[in-house]
Design an enzyme around this catalytic site. Structure first.
Site, PDB file in Angstrom:
ATOM      1  CG  ASP A  67      -0.331  -0.512   2.494  1.00 41.66           C
ATOM      2  OD1 ASP A  67       0.914  -0.524   2.575  1.00 41.66           O
ATOM      3  OD2 ASP A  67      -1.060  -0.884   3.410  1.00 41.66           O
ATOM      4  CG  HIS A 137      -5.893  -2.259   9.111  1.00 41.92           C
ATOM      5  ND1 HIS A 137      -6.022  -1.021   9.691  1.00 41.92           N
ATOM      6  CD2 HIS A 137      -4.557  -2.501   9.093  1.00 41.92           C
ATOM      7  CE1 HIS A 137      -4.833  -0.543  10.006  1.00 41.92           C
ATOM      8  NE2 HIS A 137      -3.923  -1.428   9.651  1.00 41.92           N
ATOM      9  CD  GLU A 142      -8.942   0.993   8.019  1.00 44.62           C
ATOM     10  OE1 GLU A 142      -8.863   0.078   8.864  1.00 44.62           O
ATOM     11  OE2 GLU A 142      -8.359   2.084   8.158  1.00 44.62           O
TER      12      GLU A 142
END
Ligand code: F6R
Length: 240
Positions: A67, A137, A142
């Site tokens: 990410d 998460h 999430e």
């Protein structure tokens, strides 16, 4: 799912690094999915040491990160690209062109996500390393994220921004969005290693392993994968 409980963070870092060192020894051109955050830092130090002693080489290894914050380019000292360069890539013999972090900057985030999905579909990961959020998460997926999700833009939950504020000068500076691999992308890796340390992860570890498999706890999706190793310390295992 294999659960390894070790005494403390130091042992967690050693054990999880050994799993990756073994993989790279057996497959020098391995493809590694990597994570940022505090938990893998000790693991990365052990990988650097293994390269320095000549035990392994990353010269043919490829990496794909989970990410990146939206709005921070790779030169920002809180971007995940910067984190990876500082804490691993600059200290090992990897070809930086073989390291991939989703771009968080640019006008067309949808295109960035589509390109990253293409990359993930083209280059098969031997392992995906994961940390665990206090709310369960994985990546920046999430609670409530569909298990079928692929790389997408997420709005970060207040608790996640708060947890990550420790790295920024002020809580307001924490970006509100991120680009993350989706849960389907995570599950597409051939194997998965999740590391979690400390009592602040104990509830999430318990939910991941013992609650029903549901979007309420994104990490519970890992129970659907045939080859997952969870390495946790005694504090993270304290609610089991
Ligand atoms: C990092 C990531 C996050 C972290 C998680 C735990 O790339 O995707 O899911 O793994 O927030 O972070 P730490 O290790 O800082 O507790």
């Amino acid at each position: 799912m294999k659960v390894i409980i070790v005494k403390n963070y130091e042992e967690l870092s050693r054990k999880s690094a050994d799993l990756i060192i073994e993989l790279v020894k057996n497959k020098p051109d391995a493809v590694l999915g990597l994570a940022t955050g505090s938990t893998p830092l000790g693991l990365y130090k052990n990988l650097i040491a293994a390269v320095n002693t000549g035990e392994i080489s990353f010269k043919d290894v490829k990496t794909l990160n989970l990410d990146e914050y939206v709005g921070l380019d790779g030169t920002h000292n809180q971007s995940y690209r910067y984190f990876m360069n500082e804490n691993l890539f600059n200290s090992i013999d990897i070809n930086i062109d073989n390291t991939f972090v989703p771009g968080g900057c640019g006008d067309n985030l949808e295109e960035i996500c589509a390109n990253y999905n293409f990359l993930l579909d083209t280059v098969s990961r031997d392992v995906q390393l994961l940390g665990l959020g206090g709310n369960g998460h994985i990546g920046f997926n999430e609670p409530g994220t569909p298990f079928s999700s692929t790389t997408h833009v997420v709005t970060l939950k207040p608790e996640t921004r708060k947890a990550n504020a420790r790295f920024f000068n002020s809580p307001d500076e924490v970006p509100t969005e991120a680009v993350t691999m989706g849960i389907k992308n995570v599950l597409d890796a051939k194997s998965i290693i999740l590391v979690a340390s400390g009592t602040e992860k104990a509830n999430a570890v318990n939910a991941m392993l013992n609650d029903e498999i549901s979007e309420t706890c994104p990490a519970s999706a890992l129970r659907l994968h045939p080859d997952v190793t969870v390495v946790i310390d005694e504090a993270a295992a304290s609610k089991l």
